[in-house]
Motif scaffolding. Structure first.
Motif, PDB file in Angstrom:
ATOM      1  N   LEU A 175       0.828  -1.205   0.000  1.00  0.00           N
ATOM      2  CA  LEU A 175       0.000   0.000   0.000  1.00  0.00           C
ATOM      3  C   LEU A 175       0.862   1.254   0.000  1.00  0.00           C
ATOM      4  N   GLU A 176       1.923   1.237   0.766  1.00  0.00           N
ATOM      5  CA  GLU A 176       2.832   2.388   0.802  1.00  0.00           C
ATOM      6  C   GLU A 176       3.491   2.605  -0.563  1.00  0.00           C
ATOM      7  N   ALA A 177       3.886   1.513  -1.200  1.00  0.00           N
ATOM      8  CA  ALA A 177       4.513   1.626  -2.519  1.00  0.00           C
ATOM      9  C   ALA A 177       3.511   2.130  -3.557  1.00  0.00           C
ATOM     10  N   ARG A 178       2.269   1.681  -3.453  1.00  0.00           N
ATOM     11  CA  ARG A 178       1.236   2.183  -4.366  1.00  0.00           C
ATOM     12  C   ARG A 178       1.034   3.687  -4.181  1.00  0.00           C
ATOM     13  N   ALA A 179       1.005   4.118  -2.936  1.00  0.00           N
ATOM     14  CA  ALA A 179       0.840   5.549  -2.664  1.00  0.00           C
ATOM     15  C   ALA A 179       2.023   6.349  -3.211  1.00  0.00           C
ATOM     16  N   LEU A 180       3.203   5.782  -3.096  1.00  0.00           N
ATOM     17  CA  LEU A 180       4.396   6.453  -3.602  1.00  0.00           C
ATOM     18  C   LEU A 180       4.322   6.622  -5.117  1.00  0.00           C
ATOM     19  N   ILE A 181       3.845   5.593  -5.802  1.00  0.00           N
ATOM     20  CA  ILE A 181       3.667   5.704  -7.253  1.00  0.00           C
ATOM     21  C   ILE A 181       2.673   6.812  -7.572  1.00  0.00           C
ATOM     22  N   THR A 182       1.546   6.821  -6.885  1.00  0.00           N
ATOM     23  CA  THR A 182       0.513   7.826  -7.148  1.00  0.00           C
ATOM     24  C   THR A 182       1.021   9.239  -6.890  1.00  0.00           C
ATOM     25  N   GLU A 183       1.785   9.404  -5.812  1.00  0.00           N
ATOM     26  CA  GLU A 183       2.243  10.735  -5.420  1.00  0.00           C
ATOM     27  C   GLU A 183       3.427  11.232  -6.240  1.00  0.00           C
ATOM     28  N   ARG A 184       4.352  10.326  -6.596  1.00  0.00           N
ATOM     29  CA  ARG A 184       5.597  10.780  -7.222  1.00  0.00           C
ATOM     30  C   ARG A 184       5.948  10.060  -8.516  1.00  0.00           C
TER      31      ARG A 184
END
Length: 376
Positions: A210-219
């Motif tokens: 989930l953290e990695a998915r958020a990182l993709i979405t954000e950056r």
């Protein structure tokens, strides 16, 4: 030839590709990247091999794929102590240097090579877990056969996934690459959903994904599409794999559709897909395996016609000996750089087993190749 005949020819090539891969698989279970190319000869990659195994699994070459996953499991078990040291150092806040990480490729009989290589890549350790879980589900196999290696891979990924590392192309060491994150997410989620982990570790795997998915979405998104690495504005052919077959980004979502369109418009010329616009490796040619990844993404989005078109292009790169290359030089991005690689390593890798496997994978997905009963 008419379309039916064309597809019959592609099906025959795909069937021969399955046979070729089986014939070249090492007794250890490892898939050689290329049996004759000077820089790859004698080596197997976790990433390349996992995608090869997924293609073989889709074609019902069950034993072949299983033996590759056996090899992965064994490689990890033999490096249990190294993984424990990496995990302990990360937990203590004193991470080990990149050269202490797991290798990205091993000799076919399972040791690290003695020659220098661009070695720290986390993508393969997620990809093989995803491929093994997918294989087990596809054929009703017990994941327990590879549970030890899956657990060790998850431990390793939880300790390392945030670190910059080399990308699929063994370049840009200082970046965090979106296609790498896609491979990691796919592996962590597959492991957590397969009941291969203790509950606390499964929870940690899901949280990291989930953290990695958020990182993709954000950056990792630019202008609505996936970007080559965090903070980049460029695209890369490997991004299509994050959509299909990995399924990390839904093909029909706005992000999925925009990424497919960006790869198509930026990197595809007359059907063949480049790695990225600044590529100079062998002059920066077009890669059959990337063309097949884009075909899989198109098909997942509902665009069968584009997927078939790309399958035809990939099949059209076959040599008179029936072999698929790593890349072709019909449309080079940097033609002035081709000769230096010929002088360094000789002709382009041919056959490249990854190219053959991706053609198989797309042909099966499009039902051009009909898998027979399980091949022992």
């Amino acid at each position: 030839m008419n379309t039916t005949t064309d597809l019959d020819a592609v099906a025959a090539l795909a069937a021969r590709s399955v046979t070729l891969i089986e014939s070249l698989q090492h007794s250890s279970g490892a898939y050689p990247a290329s049996p004759t190319f000077s820089a790859y000869q004698g080596y197997s990659w976790f990433r390349d091999g996992a995608f090869i195994a997924d293609g073989m699994s889709a074609a019902s070459a069950v034993d072949s794929a299983s033996r590759f996953f056996d090899w992965c499991d064994r490689m990890l078990a033999e490096r249990r102590e190294q993984i424990a040291e990496i995990v302990a150092a990360e937990a203590a806040g004193t991470p080990l240097p990149d050269d202490a990480m797991l290798a990205t490729r091993f000799t076919l009989d399972g040791v690290e090579g003695s020659d220098d290589w661009w070695d720290f890549q986390t993508d393969g350790y997620g990809t093989w877990v995803w491929a093994a879980v997918t294989h087990a589900r596809r054929h009703g196999l017990s994941i327990a056969r590879w549970q030890q290696g899956i657990r060790l891979s998850v431990d390793y990924l939880l300790a390392t996934w945030r670190r910059p590392c080399y990308d699929w192309w063994e370049e840009h060491r200082t970046e965090v690459h979106v296609s790498t994150l896609g491979c990691v997410i796919a592996g962590l989620e597959a492991a957590a959903d397969a009941d291969a982990l203790e509950p606390a570790v499964a929870d940690a795997a899901r949280a990291a994904a989930l953290e990695a998915r958020a990182l993709i979405t954000e950056r990792g998104v630019h202008d609505g599409h996936l970007a080559k690495w965090l903070g980049s504005t460029e695209v890369d052919g490997s991004l299509a794999a994050v959509i299909a077959p990995l399924g990390v980004i839904e093909a029909t979502s706005p992000l999925g559709r925009a990424t497919i369109a960006a790869v198509e418009s930026t990197l595809s010329v007359d059907g063949g897909v480049h790695r990225y616009l600044l590529d100079t490796f062998y002059g920066g040619g077009q890669w059959p395996l990337l063309t097949c990844f884009l075909g899989l993404a198109h098909h997942a989005s509902g665009d069968r016609a584009s997927a078939v078109r790309l399958l035809h292009w990939a099949a059209g790169t076959v040599t008179s000996e029936g072999l698929l290359p790593e890349q072709v030089d019909d449309h080079l991005l940097a033609p002035e750089r081709r000769q230096e690689w010929l002088d360094r390593w000789g002709p382009v890798a041919t056959p490249l087993l990854w190219s053959h496997a991706m053609l198989v994978r797309l042909a099966v997905e499009l039902e051009v190749l009909q898998p027979a009963g399980a091949r022992a």
